[in-house]
Write a protein that holds these residues in place. Sequence first.
Motif, PDB file in Angstrom:
ATOM      1  N   THR A   1      -1.594  -1.529  -4.037  1.00 35.13           N
ATOM      2  CA  THR A   1      -2.684  -0.558  -3.902  1.00 35.13           C
ATOM      3  C   THR A   1      -2.121   0.832  -3.705  1.00 35.13           C
TER       4      THR A   1
ATOM      5  N   ARG B   1       0.874  -1.180   0.000  1.00 36.63           N
ATOM      6  CA  ARG B   1       0.000   0.000   0.000  1.00 36.63           C
ATOM      7  C   ARG B   1       0.907   1.224   0.000  1.00 36.63           C
TER       8      ARG B   1
ATOM      9  N   GLU C   1      -6.410  -0.424  -6.948  1.00 38.75           N
ATOM     10  CA  GLU C   1      -5.481  -1.557  -7.016  1.00 38.75           C
ATOM     11  C   GLU C   1      -4.876  -1.577  -8.412  1.00 38.75           C
TER      12      GLU C   1
END
Length: 186
Positions: free
Chosen positions: A122, A48, A103
């Motif tokens: 992501t 992330r 994503e």
Amino acid sequence: MRSLPLTFCAVMAAGTIALPASAALADSKADDSRDEKRSGTVSVSPSRVSPGKEVELRTDACGKGRSARGNSEAFDTEARFEYDGGKELVAVARISDDAAPDEYEVWVTCKDGHGKATGMFTVVHHSRPSPVAPVRAGGGGTAVLAEGAADEGPGTPHTVIGLGLGAVAAVAVAFRTVRRRRPARH
């Protein structure tokens, strides 16, 4: 005639519970067909990341190959993989400043053309940090959130439980409504 509202509520509750489950099954079948075509994996660290930051990419798809190229819709430029002395190739990629939160998939192709791999990561937008209760004395607005805490939310189990509780509540309201409409018998 009075059982019509009850039947309607029961059908709606069953549909509400069944729809997410069928969508999840269809999505997992689509992922399975993609997995059969890959010959390796790409790990992305961190998984992330905010726009403008860098990610480290690692793949074992190229075997004894010494280089590969990787790309993603979120990257500024193509990532160039190099041998790290072990079994993997390593690259660093920068996330574009204008990458939308979503994503993204990474595609890697080995230089010799014999290996391919994909991976996922992501992109998240971090808003201005805000304090997390309780704030220590003197912290004021300078408290910083734990990494990723702002982006965590209810997951699939919470969604399923919420839908189930909503269905139970709808059925209870329907039963109560039906009972109130019945005329009192003397």
